[in-house]
Every structure is written in structure tokens, then in C-alpha cells.
Design an enzyme around this catalytic site. Structure first.
Site, PDB file in Angstrom:
ATOM      1  CB  VAL B 111      43.532  29.151  39.677  1.00 34.21           C
ATOM      2  CG1 VAL B 111      44.601  28.339  40.372  1.00 34.21           C
ATOM      3  CG2 VAL B 111      44.520  30.202  38.919  1.00 34.21           C
ATOM      4  CE  LYS B 112      37.693  25.356  35.151  1.00 36.62           C
ATOM      5  NZ  LYS B 112      38.538  24.540  35.490  1.00 36.62           N
ATOM      6  NE  ARG B 113      42.099  31.741  42.376  1.00 34.86           N
ATOM      7  CZ  ARG B 113      41.677  31.074  42.404  1.00 34.86           C
ATOM      8  NH1 ARG B 113      40.989  30.187  41.952  1.00 34.86           N
ATOM      9  NH2 ARG B 113      42.189  30.229  43.459  1.00 34.86           N
ATOM     10  CB  THR B 135      43.134  27.638  34.179  1.00 34.64           C
ATOM     11  OG1 THR B 135      42.722  27.507  34.814  1.00 34.64           O
ATOM     12  CG2 THR B 135      43.442  25.717  33.187  1.00 34.64           C
TER      13      THR B 135
END
Lengths: 304, 304
Positions: B111-113, B135
Site C-alpha cells: 500500500v506504500k502508505r 509496505t
């Protein structure tokens, strides 16, 4: 409340984000943005109290958005607070965006995405489908930004994180570089470069930046590095800054800045308050006045 | 296909991400991860061809996940490709995660938040509800990571972006700092610090890192800065790296790395191929063998 007719939405989209914003400001609106960070525990107790969280959030914005549309030019829904409720929350996010746009509000989707090539393209399609602008995390570099620039050429806008408003923002963003300046300065220069080929309106293009108001000195420094970027300034209110701290974002004509406040407006009441909507209106009007003063103050300060 | 009984899922959760991974590796599985980046135009033509995109994606994973569960310990669904289809896509993301976990696969939600305090808490609750690990983009600093660390103490895991695999990764991540080292090195040191108080299993804790395989020299350098982090290595396959390029992630026992491939496995066929599932199985087995060899090779290279 019915969704707006398609023709209205299409007409709104025909003008770019930047041009629409400037039209609203010329008509006397304040460069103020209200953040939509729905917290179910803070919603008015009487409003759809028995419904599921996503339905309660929708009911809240159905009341709030028409009031806001008369006061501010834009809203900034933060997708995290909607995603919190899973697929139903995500549907509420899309519906809230559509409703806001139908009322003529510009929608800045605060998604802070940042991913590479093909993934960024997927995000761009997803988010520009229901928002006029989005926020973007630039850590992955130019090829994570490129897919969004194509949409910016077609009228959408981008706000790139350059200096955030949280306490630990400087931990990486403030690292001094061997070549001089800090990481935020490098990001600001990149924002300037990414907007280079884009049309402008009143001197500003559709690649903007996010710079927190919590350190006004930073704001002035970064403003100089990206003169064509509209700076979206969070951190006012609950995060400790005042609207006046955002003055450095604005030029002498009061353009170039957008100041956001979230909790101070849509959580200005207790859940039990019966007059909560009046309180929201008052808080939004006071905020809009403060932001107008900050933007005009900048003009007076830098006038010859 | 029915969802798995609740008891099975609960039992899986009772063991931490790191301990579950190591149990699977000790049982002979390869430290290989298959990325789920659904592209509707690449799905088998015969599979639910008349259905809506989200339904076609679900039908695809209903066939694929049981095959993968016998070959690899984990899958990495990338939420962007699901969000592309709006709320229905988001529901398909959740359902895919649940289905994978029900089959005993570890789920790393890509999700690379990265957001501040209250927002990060909202994301953490949302994503750990259906994933074992996520992620995270660390640009906002420690207070954007803290809400996730609480979940890591309770058994979930985190993979922090330290060096991505895209062509422009070095643009910011490779900036040399005045104090020495580059931004990626500063991020790697932070990853090491964030994991300091967490339990370990076979020497690794639940705060891991993402480091691309596209520059093997970088991988070796960053591995030394975060000796207790499991490194998730993307970039193998379509992005140009080979499994062997990830060798530097592994210790002498073949622990410490997880190598991901996406397109090379789940898009290894033409939509018209009738034997597409056999092709997926073969590609996944070949990838798992390559990753096993890369992890064993590291062991041989550094053995006394």
C-alpha cells in the site's frame, strides 16, 4: 440528496483546477480548504445514529457539504479515514467526492500516494476519476510523478509533499545535503521542474506543493524555490499553526496559497450539540476570514 | 469457493509474521513472494469473460491462490491495481487478502502508505485488518511509523521503503547527505532503530525494508546498516533484475530476504492460452527455485 446531473459535473471539469480556483477567488472567496477526516466518534449523535459507519459519514457530509460550498472553494477528503471502514468506506469516499463536485467544490483527494510507473498510472486513473487534484509522495522520484503530469496537462492538479506539518517532518525532509540545501529544498526544485511545461493561470501551474504552516520560516524559503507552484498549507488548528503562519505562501495579489484546516471546523462541536451545523458554518466562516486576512496581509507586506 | 473457517485464520494470526515465515522456510519453502498486480487486460480470456472487472479479478485469484499456496510462503497484493476499479476493486482487494490468508499464505499488502499520527492510525487499522504485513513510505519520519510499530509488537510486520527498484529511485533516495551517506542509508539506519525494541526470530524482527534488486551493490551496502531487518526485494523480472541479484539480502543460513516477482509469474501467459494455470505453476516453481538458489548461494559465499 440526489447526485447532481451529469452535465453540471462535466461543465465543472471543462475548466482546469487552477483556473476554477482563481475564478472563485476573483469572485471573493477565500483561499481556504476544509479537510474531510471523518471520525465516527465525533459525528453528531443525532445524525443517522443507528446506521453503519460509512452511512453515518455520508449522512454527515450530505448536511455539511452544501454549507461549505457557500463558504470555501475546495475540500480535501483524506482517504485514510474512509479506507478505515473498508470497501464501504471507500465507496463513501467516492460518493463524498462526487457530491462535493456536484456542489461546485473543488476536490483535493488527500491520498499521498507514490508508486512507480504502471502502479502510478493505476492510481492516477483511480483518483482523478473523482477528484480535481490529489496529493502525492515524491520519494520514488520523477518516474512516479510522470503519469500524473499527463493528467495535469488536461486540467487536473497535483500537490507534492515538500515539507509536512508533523513533528518529525524534519527527520528526513530536513536532512542537509552535501550539495547544499535540505531534502525539502531538493523536492521544491523538482516541483518547479515538473511544472515547467504546464500552462499557467495568473502565474501558477497545476503542479503544486504541500508545505506545513508549522514552521513559517520554512514556508518562505521553499516558496522562493517554486514560484509557479500553488502551496497547500496544512497544520492550521489542531496541529498548532494559525492561518497567519501561512502568509508566506501568498503573493502580493493574494494568490499562490491554499490553507487547510480539518478538525477545527468539522469537529468544532460536541456530538451532543443540537446546533452543530450552525457551529460548523461559523467556524468555517471565521477560518475563511482568517485565511483571507493572511493572504491580504502578505500582499500588504510585500507591496511597494 | 467458501471463505475459510474463522478458527483457521485466528490460528494463523496467533504466530507472528516473522515466526510464520521462518516456519515455512524451515519446512523447505523458498523465500519467494508473488506480487498480485491485477491487470484486467491480461487475465485469461475464458475466465468469467462477461463479468465486471472486480469479479474477473476475484475469479482469477480464486484459481491462482491455491496453486501459489503450495509453492511460495507469501503474496504481495498491490492495492493500486484494485483501487483502479473503485469501491468494487477495494472490496476485491480485501476478499483476495482474506482468501490468501485462509489458504495459509502470508499477505504483504503493498500500500506504500505514509501519513501522520491520526491518519497513520486509521491506515494501520484498515490494512492490518486483512494483511499480515504492509509496505510503508517513510518520508514523513518517525511519527508516521509509530502507529504501525504497535501492531508489529503484536505480530504484524512492516516493510519500509529504503531503496526502490524504479529507474528514478536515486533521484532523491540517492542524494548524498552533508553528514555522509545518502538518504537511503539514513532510512536504513532508521529502520534498524525502529526495530530495536521488537522481539526477534532467528535474528530478524518485524520491521523490514524494501530494497530493489536493480542495483545489487546498493543492496549489500544497505543490508549492513539494518542487520535485523528482513529485506523485501522487488524489481526481479519485468523490471530487469534476476533472482541472483537479490543474494546480498540473505545471510549464511538463507534468512533475511524475501524476493518478489509479479508480472513474470501472473502474466506469463497470453489471455488466449488454455493452459494458463499450468504456465503460472511452472513459472512460480521456477522462480521459487531461482530464489532458493540465490539465498543458498549467499550462504555458500559467506560460509567460513
Amino acid at each position: 440528496m440526489m447526485p447532481p446531473p451529469r452535465a453540471v459535473v462535466a461543465a465543472e471539469l471543462a475548466m482546469s483546477f487552477v483556473a476554477t480556483l482563481h475564478r472563485k477567488l476573483r469572485a471573493g472567496m477565500s483561499p481556504a480548504v476544509v479537510g474531510l477526516d471523518p471520525r465516527v466518534e465525533s459525528l453528531p449523535a443525532l445524525l443517522a445514529a443507528e446506521a453503519a459507519p460509512a452511512a453515518r459519514i455520508l449522512a454527515f457530509y450530505a448536511e455539511v457539504l452544501p454549507a461549505l460550498a457557500a463558504i470555501v472553494p475546495a475540500v480535501k477528503p483524506n482517504v485514510a479515514f474512509f479506507e478505515r471502514w473498508g470497501a464501504e468506506g471507500y465507496a463513501a469516499f467516492e460518493q463524498t467526492c462526487r457530491r462535493a463536485r456536484g456542489l461546485g467544490l473543488l476536490v483535493i483527494a488527500d491520498v499521498k500516494r507514490g508508486d512507480i510507473g504502471a502502479t502510478a498510472e493505476a492510481y492516477a486513473e483511480a483518483h482523478y476519476a473523482h477528484a480535481d487534484a490529489i496529493t502525492l509522495n515524491p520519494l520514488l522520484g520523477s518516474d512516479s510523478v510522470a503519469p500524473y503530469l499527463a493528467h495535469c496537462k488536461a486540467g487536473r492538479a497535483l500537490f507534492v509533499l515538500v515539507r509536512t506539518s508533523n513533528p518529525s517532518a524534519a527527520e528526513f525532509q530536513g536532512l542537509e545535503l552535501a550539495r547544499g540545501g535540505d531534502l525539502s529544498a531538493a523536492l521544491a526544485s523538482a516541483v518547479d521542474a515538473w511544472g515547467r511545461d504546464l500552462d499557467e493561470d495568473e502565474g501558477y501551474c497545476s503542479v503544486g506543493a504541500v508545505v506545513g504552516a508549522t514552521q513559517p520560516g520554512e514556508l518562505a524559503r521553499l516558496r522562493r524555490l517554486m514560484p509557479r507552484a500553488i502551496i497547500l498549507v496544512p497544520g492550521v488548528g489542531a496541529q498548532g499553526a494559525r492561518a497567519g503562519d501561512a502568509a508566506a505562501a501568498f503573493d502580493a495579489r493574494g494568490r499562490g496559497g491554499l490553507v487547510n484546516q480539518s478538525r477545527g471546523i468539522l469537529q468544532c462541536f460536541a456530538p451532543s450539540d443540537r446546533d452543530w451545523l450552525d457551529r460548523v458554518r461559523s467556524a468555517a466562516r471565521a477560518f475563511a476570514r482568517d485565511v483571507s486576512a493572511a493572504s491580504a496581509g502578505a500582499g500588504q507586506a510585500s507591496a511597494p
